[in-house]
Design a protein around this motif. Structure first.
Motif, PDB file in Angstrom:
ATOM      1  N   ASN A  97     -19.760   4.198  -7.584  1.00  0.00           N
ATOM      2  CA  ASN A  97     -18.414   3.654  -7.774  1.00  0.00           C
ATOM      3  C   ASN A  97     -18.445   2.140  -7.759  1.00  0.00           C
ATOM      4  N   ARG A  98     -17.422   1.573  -8.274  1.00  0.00           N
ATOM      5  CA  ARG A  98     -17.251   0.124  -8.219  1.00  0.00           C
ATOM      6  C   ARG A  98     -16.043  -0.146  -7.316  1.00  0.00           C
ATOM      7  N   PRO A  99     -16.094  -1.230  -6.575  1.00  0.00           N
ATOM      8  CA  PRO A  99     -14.985  -1.519  -5.668  1.00  0.00           C
ATOM      9  C   PRO A  99     -13.695  -1.794  -6.434  1.00  0.00           C
ATOM     10  N   ALA A 100     -12.596  -1.325  -5.902  1.00  0.00           N
ATOM     11  CA  ALA A 100     -11.279  -1.523  -6.523  1.00  0.00           C
ATOM     12  C   ALA A 100     -10.665  -2.813  -5.996  1.00  0.00           C
ATOM     13  N   THR A 101     -11.202  -3.945  -6.442  1.00  0.00           N
ATOM     14  CA  THR A 101     -10.751  -5.243  -5.934  1.00  0.00           C
ATOM     15  C   THR A 101     -10.077  -6.096  -6.997  1.00  0.00           C
ATOM     16  N   GLY A 110      -7.641 -15.330  -4.954  1.00  0.00           N
ATOM     17  CA  GLY A 110      -8.160 -15.071  -6.296  1.00  0.00           C
ATOM     18  C   GLY A 110      -9.621 -14.708  -6.313  1.00  0.00           C
ATOM     19  N   THR A 111     -10.327 -15.254  -7.251  1.00  0.00           N
ATOM     20  CA  THR A 111     -11.739 -14.908  -7.410  1.00  0.00           C
ATOM     21  C   THR A 111     -12.633 -15.645  -6.419  1.00  0.00           C
ATOM     22  N   ASP A 112     -12.072 -16.484  -5.574  1.00  0.00           N
ATOM     23  CA  ASP A 112     -12.890 -17.200  -4.580  1.00  0.00           C
ATOM     24  C   ASP A 112     -13.552 -16.260  -3.574  1.00  0.00           C
ATOM     25  N   ILE A 113     -12.934 -15.116  -3.320  1.00  0.00           N
ATOM     26  CA  ILE A 113     -13.485 -14.214  -2.302  1.00  0.00           C
ATOM     27  C   ILE A 113     -14.184 -12.990  -2.886  1.00  0.00           C
ATOM     28  N   VAL A 114     -14.164 -12.844  -4.200  1.00  0.00           N
ATOM     29  CA  VAL A 114     -14.770 -11.676  -4.839  1.00  0.00           C
ATOM     30  C   VAL A 114     -15.943 -12.130  -5.705  1.00  0.00           C
ATOM     31  N   ASN A 115     -17.099 -11.483  -5.526  1.00  0.00           N
ATOM     32  CA  ASN A 115     -18.253 -11.860  -6.349  1.00  0.00           C
ATOM     33  C   ASN A 115     -18.143 -11.229  -7.743  1.00  0.00           C
ATOM     34  N   THR A 116     -19.096 -11.492  -8.589  1.00  0.00           N
ATOM     35  CA  THR A 116     -19.031 -11.013  -9.978  1.00  0.00           C
ATOM     36  C   THR A 116     -19.115  -9.502 -10.089  1.00  0.00           C
ATOM     37  N   ASN A 117     -19.648  -8.824  -9.070  1.00  0.00           N
ATOM     38  CA  ASN A 117     -19.715  -7.359  -9.084  1.00  0.00           C
ATOM     39  C   ASN A 117     -18.480  -6.706  -8.473  1.00  0.00           C
ATOM     40  N   TYR A 119     -17.396  -7.158  -5.273  1.00  0.00           N
ATOM     41  CA  TYR A 119     -17.453  -7.019  -3.820  1.00  0.00           C
ATOM     42  C   TYR A 119     -16.889  -8.263  -3.146  1.00  0.00           C
ATOM     43  N   ILE A 120     -16.300  -8.079  -1.974  1.00  0.00           N
ATOM     44  CA  ILE A 120     -15.697  -9.182  -1.251  1.00  0.00           C
ATOM     45  C   ILE A 120     -16.774  -9.923  -0.458  1.00  0.00           C
ATOM     46  N   LYS A 121     -16.801 -11.235  -0.630  1.00  0.00           N
ATOM     47  CA  LYS A 121     -17.777 -12.076   0.058  1.00  0.00           C
ATOM     48  C   LYS A 121     -17.427 -12.111   1.545  1.00  0.00           C
ATOM     49  N   VAL A 122     -18.399 -11.773   2.385  1.00  0.00           N
ATOM     50  CA  VAL A 122     -18.165 -11.730   3.827  1.00  0.00           C
ATOM     51  C   VAL A 122     -19.267 -12.464   4.576  1.00  0.00           C
ATOM     52  N   LYS A 123     -18.883 -12.937   5.757  1.00  0.00           N
ATOM     53  CA  LYS A 123     -19.852 -13.535   6.676  1.00  0.00           C
ATOM     54  C   LYS A 123     -20.492 -12.403   7.480  1.00  0.00           C
ATOM     55  N   LYS A 124     -21.515 -12.730   8.270  1.00  0.00           N
ATOM     56  CA  LYS A 124     -22.160 -11.714   9.107  1.00  0.00           C
ATOM     57  C   LYS A 124     -21.206 -11.147  10.154  1.00  0.00           C
ATOM     58  N   THR A 125     -20.131 -11.871  10.422  1.00  0.00           N
ATOM     59  CA  THR A 125     -19.128 -11.420  11.383  1.00  0.00           C
ATOM     60  C   THR A 125     -18.139 -10.442  10.743  1.00  0.00           C
ATOM     61  N   LEU A 126     -18.317 -10.167   9.453  1.00  0.00           N
ATOM     62  CA  LEU A 126     -17.447  -9.325   8.639  1.00  0.00           C
ATOM     63  C   LEU A 126     -16.100  -9.978   8.341  1.00  0.00           C
ATOM     64  N   GLN A 127     -16.016 -11.285   8.553  1.00  0.00           N
ATOM     65  CA  GLN A 127     -14.851 -12.052   8.138  1.00  0.00           C
ATOM     66  C   GLN A 127     -15.022 -12.406   6.668  1.00  0.00           C
ATOM     67  N   VAL A 128     -13.918 -12.512   5.957  1.00  0.00           N
ATOM     68  CA  VAL A 128     -13.985 -12.964   4.575  1.00  0.00           C
ATOM     69  C   VAL A 128     -14.588 -14.359   4.567  1.00  0.00           C
ATOM     70  N   ASP A 141     -17.563  -0.058   1.940  1.00  0.00           N
ATOM     71  CA  ASP A 141     -18.281  -0.283   0.690  1.00  0.00           C
ATOM     72  C   ASP A 141     -17.899  -1.557  -0.034  1.00  0.00           C
ATOM     73  N   VAL A 142     -16.728  -2.078   0.214  1.00  0.00           N
ATOM     74  CA  VAL A 142     -16.257  -3.252  -0.512  1.00  0.00           C
ATOM     75  C   VAL A 142     -16.903  -4.546  -0.015  1.00  0.00           C
ATOM     76  N   ALA A 143     -17.530  -4.504   1.168  1.00  0.00           N
ATOM     77  CA  ALA A 143     -18.180  -5.691   1.736  1.00  0.00           C
ATOM     78  C   ALA A 143     -19.449  -6.021   0.953  1.00  0.00           C
ATOM     79  N   ASP A 144     -19.617  -7.281   0.635  1.00  0.00           N
ATOM     80  CA  ASP A 144     -20.764  -7.738  -0.159  1.00  0.00           C
ATOM     81  C   ASP A 144     -21.993  -7.911   0.729  1.00  0.00           C
ATOM     82  N   PHE A 145     -22.632  -6.808   1.046  1.00  0.00           N
ATOM     83  CA  PHE A 145     -23.891  -6.812   1.773  1.00  0.00           C
ATOM     84  C   PHE A 145     -24.937  -6.158   0.901  1.00  0.00           C
TER      85      PHE A 145
END
Length: 180
Positions: A97-101, A110-117, A119-128, A141-145
């Motif tokens: 599946n692809r994330p529904a973002t 906007g697109t600042d927090i979502v990568n090209t695939n 997924y939402i860009k997250v820190k190791k703390t799971l914060q955006v 699954d939506v977390a960009d790891f």
């Protein structure tokens, strides 16, 4: 998923021609399975079961595709590398599946927090991973790891998010728990 699906089809249809088209150079990938022996054994098993493989390529999907399967017009499938696969009855998509973002494109971030695939860009703390969104946490699954997207992984995400929320809300501190 594609490997398992091919095996299930082979078990029921011993004489069907089965081809797996995979964008990588081998089954699985380093992130999901660093075990080279496992990848080789899967390839050997596919060959033994008369399952053809095409690596470093992908099926060129119809633009109007709405399902995870289709019957190609004229029984021919083209790949992105312009290869033709003939006498095809059915194409089953098994790349996950692809994330529904998409809706996030209209958000304040906007697109600042979502990568090209997607997924939402997250820190190791799971914060955006955005200065203005540090109070937003992402798990699942939506977390960009770089890890396989499997439901059981959320068991490891939840304690990190809970500990960090307690740090912020109760202890008035900064998040310190990190997902590994």
């Amino acid at each position: 998923v594609g490997i398992e699906l091919a095996g299930e089809i082979r078990e029921v249809y011993a004489d069907k021609k089965i081809t797996i088209v995979h964008a990588k150079d081998n089954f699985l990938d380093e992130a999901s399975s660093p075990n080279a022996k496992l990848r080789k054994s899967l390839l050997d098993l596919a060959k033994k079961n008369k399952i053809d493989t095409i690596f470093n390529d992908a099926v060129a999907l119809p633009a109007d595709l709405k399902e995870h399967f289709y019957s190609p017009e004229g029984g021919t499938v083209k790949t992105k590398n312009n290869r033709s696969i003939e006498n095809v009855d059915l194409v089953l998509l098994a790349f996950g599946n692809r994330p529904a973002t998409a809706w996030l494109k209209n958000s304040d971030f906007g697109t600042d927090i979502v990568n090209t695939n997607g997924y939402i860009k997250v820190k190791k703390t799971l914060q955006v991973d955005h200065a203005d969104a540090s109070n937003i946490f992402v798990l699942g699954d939506v977390a960009d790891f770089k890890e396989t997207k499997l439901a059981f992984r959320i068991r490891s995400h939840v304690p990190v998010v809970v500990e960090n929320l307690v740090q912020i809300a109760v202890k008035k501190g900064k998040p310190t728990a990190e997902y590994k």
